[in-house]
Design a protein around this motif. Structure first.
Motif, short mmCIF file in Angstrom:
data_model
loop_
_atom_site.label_atom_id
_atom_site.label_comp_id
_atom_site.label_asym_id
_atom_site.label_seq_id
_atom_site.Cartn_x
_atom_site.Cartn_y
_atom_site.Cartn_z
N UNK A 26 0.82 -1.21 0.00
CA UNK A 26 0.00 0.00 0.00
C UNK A 26 0.86 1.26 0.00
N UNK A 27 2.00 1.22 0.72
CA UNK A 27 2.90 2.37 0.74
C UNK A 27 3.44 2.64 -0.66
N UNK A 28 3.90 1.59 -1.33
CA UNK A 28 4.45 1.74 -2.68
C UNK A 28 3.38 2.20 -3.65
N UNK A 29 2.16 1.69 -3.48
CA UNK A 29 1.06 2.10 -4.35
C UNK A 29 0.74 3.58 -4.17
N UNK A 30 0.77 4.05 -2.93
CA UNK A 30 0.42 5.44 -2.64
C UNK A 30 1.55 6.41 -2.96
N UNK A 31 2.79 6.04 -2.62
CA UNK A 31 3.90 6.99 -2.70
C UNK A 31 4.95 6.64 -3.74
N UNK A 195 12.69 -1.42 5.62
CA UNK A 195 12.92 -0.21 6.42
C UNK A 195 12.86 1.04 5.55
N UNK A 196 13.43 0.96 4.36
CA UNK A 196 13.41 2.11 3.46
C UNK A 196 11.99 2.43 3.00
N UNK A 197 11.19 1.40 2.78
CA UNK A 197 9.78 1.63 2.42
C UNK A 197 9.05 2.31 3.57
N UNK A 198 9.31 1.87 4.79
CA UNK A 198 8.68 2.47 5.96
C UNK A 198 9.17 3.90 6.18
N UNK A 199 10.45 4.15 6.01
CA UNK A 199 10.97 5.52 6.09
C UNK A 199 10.31 6.41 5.04
N UNK A 200 10.14 5.87 3.85
CA UNK A 200 9.51 6.59 2.74
C UNK A 200 8.10 7.04 3.16
N UNK A 201 7.35 6.14 3.78
CA UNK A 201 5.99 6.49 4.24
C UNK A 201 6.05 7.58 5.30
N UNK A 207 5.81 15.34 4.97
CA UNK A 207 6.38 16.29 4.01
C UNK A 207 7.77 16.74 4.40
N UNK A 208 8.59 15.77 4.84
CA UNK A 208 9.97 16.07 5.23
C UNK A 208 10.85 16.12 3.97
N UNK A 209 11.71 17.13 3.92
CA UNK A 209 12.65 17.25 2.81
C UNK A 209 14.00 16.69 3.23
#
Length: 212
Positions: A26-31, A195-201, A207-209
């Protein structure tokens, strides 16, 4: 066996995880796919990682930029030549001044065999890094993940990762680390990518840059 990720297999590993876990899917689908966060091997990356200990990425990178503006390429010799006051002006806390000097001494004396790290197991690398005062498991994990691109780290000392896992899986706020490791167990041997997928979410939700 040493397992690493690269631009050639990173998205394949993401796809593998999305088939195993509906929340990661779901994270990959959304982001979209997460960035393949990597850093160069060596001293400079470890100094940045020390600066990132227990502070926001923005605060750490502000300190890192201040240091770079002052000395250019960050080398052990330059860190050893700086006074504590000069390091403090680059936003190093007193504790991190000591950690940076310890690391610089290990590099300058060649007591840290960092050039051999790519041939070492994760545990061997961790053993060498954590022998230096100021480098704990989180710093070792981050180096293994981003600089050595190892595929199976899951640093539960990382607050953003833990919070993202709790949010994504709707976990109890006081869930134990052992329970979180059990949740991550099916993601082996690609827990770094999970972990990288979770960090991505986590980053997208807030909205962190990311500058580094």
């Amino acid at each position: 066996m040493i397992s690493t990720f690269s631009s050639g297999n990173f998205q394949t590993f993401c796809n593998h995880l999305s088939k195993k876990d509906k929340h990661l899917k779901a994270i990959i689908k959304q982001h979209g796919y997460p960035p393949m966060w990597t850093r160069k091997q060596g001293f400079e990356t470890l100094i940045l990682t020390i600066l990132e200990q227990q502070v926001s990425l923005a605060a750490a990178f502000a300190a890192y930029k201040k240091l770079k503006a002052r000395v250019g390429t960050v080398t052990p010799e330059k860190i050893l030549s700086m006074s504590n006051e000069e390091l403090r002006e680059c936003y190093f806390t007193r504790q991190k001044q000591g950690y940076a000097k310890n690391l610089a001494e290990a590099f300058a004396s060649k007591s840290l065999p960092w050039k051999q790290f790519p041939e070492m197991t994760d545990d061997e690398v961790r053993h060498h890094l954590t022998s230096i005062k100021g480098i704990g498991n989180w710093t070792a994990d981050v180096y293994l993940m981003h600089a050595l691109q190892r595929t199976d780290l899951f640093p539960l000392g990382d607050i953003a990762l833990v919070n993202s896992l709790k949010e994504t899986k709707q976990l109890h706020p006081h869930i134990s680390k052992d329970e979180m490791l059990l949740i991550a167990e099916p993601w082996k041997p690609y827990r770094t990518i999970a972990a990288m997928i979770l960090w991505h979410a986590y980053i997208k939700k807030r909205n962190i840059r990311i500058d580094a």
